[in-house]
Design a protein around this motif. Sequence first.
Motif, PDB file in Angstrom:
ATOM      1  N   ALA A 182       0.830  -1.203   0.000  1.00 28.42           N
ATOM      2  CA  ALA A 182       0.000   0.000   0.000  1.00 28.42           C
ATOM      3  C   ALA A 182       0.863   1.250   0.000  1.00 28.42           C
ATOM      4  O   ALA A 182       0.561   2.224  -0.704  1.00 28.42           O
ATOM      5  CB  ALA A 182      -0.937  -0.007   1.181  1.00 28.42           C
ATOM      6  N   THR A 183       1.937   1.241   0.778  1.00 30.59           N
ATOM      7  CA  THR A 183       2.797   2.427   0.810  1.00 30.59           C
ATOM      8  C   THR A 183       3.650   2.534  -0.455  1.00 30.59           C
ATOM      9  O   THR A 183       3.990   3.616  -0.885  1.00 30.59           O
ATOM     10  CB  THR A 183       3.735   2.395   2.055  1.00 30.59           C
ATOM     11  N   ALA A 184       3.981   1.405  -1.070  1.00 30.41           N
ATOM     12  CA  ALA A 184       4.741   1.445  -2.316  1.00 30.41           C
ATOM     13  C   ALA A 184       3.887   1.901  -3.483  1.00 30.41           C
ATOM     14  O   ALA A 184       4.375   2.514  -4.426  1.00 30.41           O
ATOM     15  CB  ALA A 184       5.330   0.065  -2.617  1.00 30.41           C
ATOM     16  N   GLY A 185       2.589   1.615  -3.406  1.00 31.35           N
ATOM     17  CA  GLY A 185       1.684   2.005  -4.479  1.00 31.35           C
ATOM     18  C   GLY A 185       1.279   3.461  -4.437  1.00 31.35           C
ATOM     19  O   GLY A 185       0.787   4.022  -5.411  1.00 31.35           O
ATOM     20  N   LEU A 186       1.483   4.126  -3.303  1.00 29.96           N
ATOM     21  CA  LEU A 186       1.086   5.546  -3.195  1.00 29.96           C
ATOM     22  C   LEU A 186       2.027   6.426  -3.833  1.00 29.96           C
ATOM     23  O   LEU A 186       2.893   6.780  -4.212  1.00 29.96           O
ATOM     24  CB  LEU A 186       0.918   5.926  -1.715  1.00 29.96           C
TER      25      LEU A 186
END
Length: 186
Positions: A182-186
């Motif tokens: 989730a943090t890599a996709g933001l």
Amino acid sequence: MPRKLLRRWLPDRDTLNRNAFLRRCAPFLTHHNLWHLNRHSVSGGLAVGLACGMIPGPLQMLTATVLSILFRVNLPVAIFGTFFSNPFTIVPLYLAAFGLGRLITGANGGPAHIPPAPETDWSNLAGTVQAWLDWMVTLGTPLAIGIVVLALLLALAGYGAVQLGWRLHVRHALHCRRQRRATAGL
């Protein structure tokens, strides 16, 4: 679970085949669950080890080996599971088993009815072992029933603890993976 760490210590098939004694036992040691690290095999191996740890004398690891082959659970974990009972813990375990057996059988009498444990004379090991065996025989039925019940309770507790711990570890790892994605996709 620390699978990579444990795999370094577990023998592979080539190691077993190189050992002359184990080569003769190879047909019994070929089932994959005896060496594979999965939730069911490890929890079953610990349950077998904890149950066999209550067996008196030097037969604990041999019995754990035979039962792990019979039930096809992790063999090294079963053998490692027997190590909870040792010269320092066996007397408290057997006293707890005796108390549990008295509770189950309804045997009357307080602590005064427990014969005192024999002295340990390291210079006469055979005499000491015989004295301990005689002491256990005087404890009788409550001890025998208590050992069996305590072994079953320990096996159930070990099985449940590994199942629960493994599931919690997997859920935590999945949660961390989702957070990283989730943090890599933001």
